[in-house]
Design a protein around this motif. Structure first.
Motif, PDB file in Angstrom:
ATOM      1  N   TYR A 168       0.946  -1.186   0.248  1.00 15.33           N
ATOM      2  CA  TYR A 168      -0.043  -0.125   0.070  1.00 15.33           C
ATOM      3  C   TYR A 168       0.731   1.124   0.057  1.00 15.33           C
ATOM      4  CZ  TYR A 168      -3.704   3.206   1.289  1.00 15.33           C
ATOM      5  OH  TYR A 168      -4.717   4.321   1.155  1.00 15.33           O
ATOM      6  N   LYS A 169       0.482   2.461  -1.117  1.00 13.61           N
ATOM      7  CA  LYS A 169       1.166   3.412  -0.955  1.00 13.61           C
ATOM      8  C   LYS A 169       0.605   4.490   0.119  1.00 13.61           C
ATOM      9  CE  LYS A 169       0.447   6.666  -3.718  1.00 13.61           C
ATOM     10  NZ  LYS A 169       0.213   7.640  -5.111  1.00 13.61           N
ATOM     11  N   LEU A 170       1.685   4.734   1.101  1.00 16.42           N
ATOM     12  CA  LEU A 170       1.242   5.446   2.150  1.00 16.42           C
ATOM     13  C   LEU A 170       1.129   7.011   1.868  1.00 16.42           C
ATOM     14  CD1 LEU A 170       3.277   3.728   5.148  1.00 16.42           C
ATOM     15  CD2 LEU A 170       0.917   3.315   4.522  1.00 16.42           C
ATOM     16  N   ASN A 171       2.157   7.467   1.250  1.00 19.56           N
ATOM     17  CA  ASN A 171       1.939   8.662   0.408  1.00 19.56           C
ATOM     18  C   ASN A 171       3.040   8.710  -0.520  1.00 19.56           C
ATOM     19  OD1 ASN A 171       4.759   9.145   1.957  1.00 19.56           O
ATOM     20  ND2 ASN A 171       3.716   9.588   3.753  1.00 19.56           N
ATOM     21  N   ASP A 172       3.582   9.862  -0.876  1.00 15.15           N
ATOM     22  CA  ASP A 172       4.382   9.991  -2.082  1.00 15.15           C
ATOM     23  C   ASP A 172       5.781   9.537  -1.911  1.00 15.15           C
ATOM     24  OD1 ASP A 172       2.398  11.030  -3.837  1.00 15.15           O
ATOM     25  OD2 ASP A 172       2.800  13.149  -3.321  1.00 15.15           O
ATOM     26  N   TYR A 173       6.119   9.293  -0.469  1.00 13.70           N
ATOM     27  CA  TYR A 173       7.403   8.974  -0.131  1.00 13.70           C
ATOM     28  C   TYR A 173       7.408   7.637   0.437  1.00 13.70           C
ATOM     29  CZ  TYR A 173       7.846  13.922  -1.153  1.00 13.70           C
ATOM     30  OH  TYR A 173       8.031  15.100  -1.752  1.00 13.70           O
ATOM     31  N   PHE A 174       6.564   6.821   1.029  1.00 16.58           N
ATOM     32  CA  PHE A 174       6.511   5.760   1.901  1.00 16.58           C
ATOM     33  C   PHE A 174       5.625   4.650   1.199  1.00 16.58           C
ATOM     34  CE2 PHE A 174       8.231   9.133   4.623  1.00 16.58           C
ATOM     35  CZ  PHE A 174       9.215   8.392   5.053  1.00 16.58           C
TER      36      PHE A 174
END
Length: 232
Positions: free
Chosen positions: A76-82
């Motif tokens: 799952y992409k948590l945000n644009d960096y993680f």
């Protein structure tokens, strides 16, 4: 007169077709954009379009042995960096000359794990992966010094490292990647270490074996018209 009337009728019919076509094109654009509001659509909470699957293959070769495996993931992409996710691991390890010349060690490793990746820039990332693997071992002796045996074991591994990707663009989760990882816990039952024994003292030595993994992330439920792209 009939000819002029016919030409006029054809012209009117052509204009009508062009108008209908133009209206259809306008309507198609509205459907394609899916939203006339110039502001981006903000969806809070869980976003299924942030899910991704894929996984990688493992290959490591060293003196007298090899390591091969596969590790499918769901993340799952948590945000644009993680990113974060779960992984199912399978590894086969084959070694020879472990205790005596020409003896053989074969093991099958399987188990679950979790991982996290940080992307300071789109094509470069750091990774941490925690696994608990179960191992089935078959040792075949080559002489009378030792006997052949089978046994089972388990070990927890913490793989740390980093890698390169083809580019984790904002709004997307599909790309290829290559990582290099190392098991810093150095458990003797880990599939990511090389275990040797001093023939004089019998002391064991555990060495970390660098692990290369190449794989792919495949985004799930991605919007066809980039509705969630920050540019919209």
């Amino acid at each position: 007169m009939k000819k002029i009337f016919c030409i006029t009728g054809m012209a009117m019919a052509l204009m009508l077709v062009l108008n209908i076509t133009a209206l259809a094109q306008d309507e198609e654009v509205k459907v394609r954009n899916a939203n006339e509001d110039p502001d981006p659509v903000e969806v809070k909470g869980f976003k299924k379009e942030n899910l991704f699957t894929g996984g990688g293959v493992t290959a490591s070769f060293y003196s007298g042995g090899s390591l091969l495996g596969a590790s499918p993931v769901l993340g799952y992409k948590l945000n644009d960096y993680f990113d974060a996710g779960v992984v199912v691991n399978y590894v086969y390890t084959g070694s020879r000359d472990v205790y005596n010349y020409n003896d053989k060690l074969r093991q099958h490793v399987y188990g679950p794990g979790v991982f996290a990746r940080a992307y300071p820039i789109p094509f470069l990332f750091a990774q941490a992966q925690l696994e608990h693997n179960f191992t089935n071992v078959n040792y075949t002796a080559s002489g009378s010094a030792r006997i052949s045996e089978k046994y089972s074991a388990s070990a927890t591994s913490l793989l740390l490292g980093g890698g390169l990707s083809t580019g984790r663009a904002k709004g997307g989760t599909t790309f290829f990647y290559l990582t290099i990882l190392a098991d810093v816990l150095k458990n003797r039952n880990s599939p990511y270490v090389d275990l040797s024994v001093d023939p004089n003292t019998g002391a064991e030595k555990v060495r970390i074996v660098p692990v290369l993994r190449a794989g792919v992330n495949v985004g799930l439920f991605q919007k066809r018209y980039n509705r969630y792209d920050p540019e919209y």
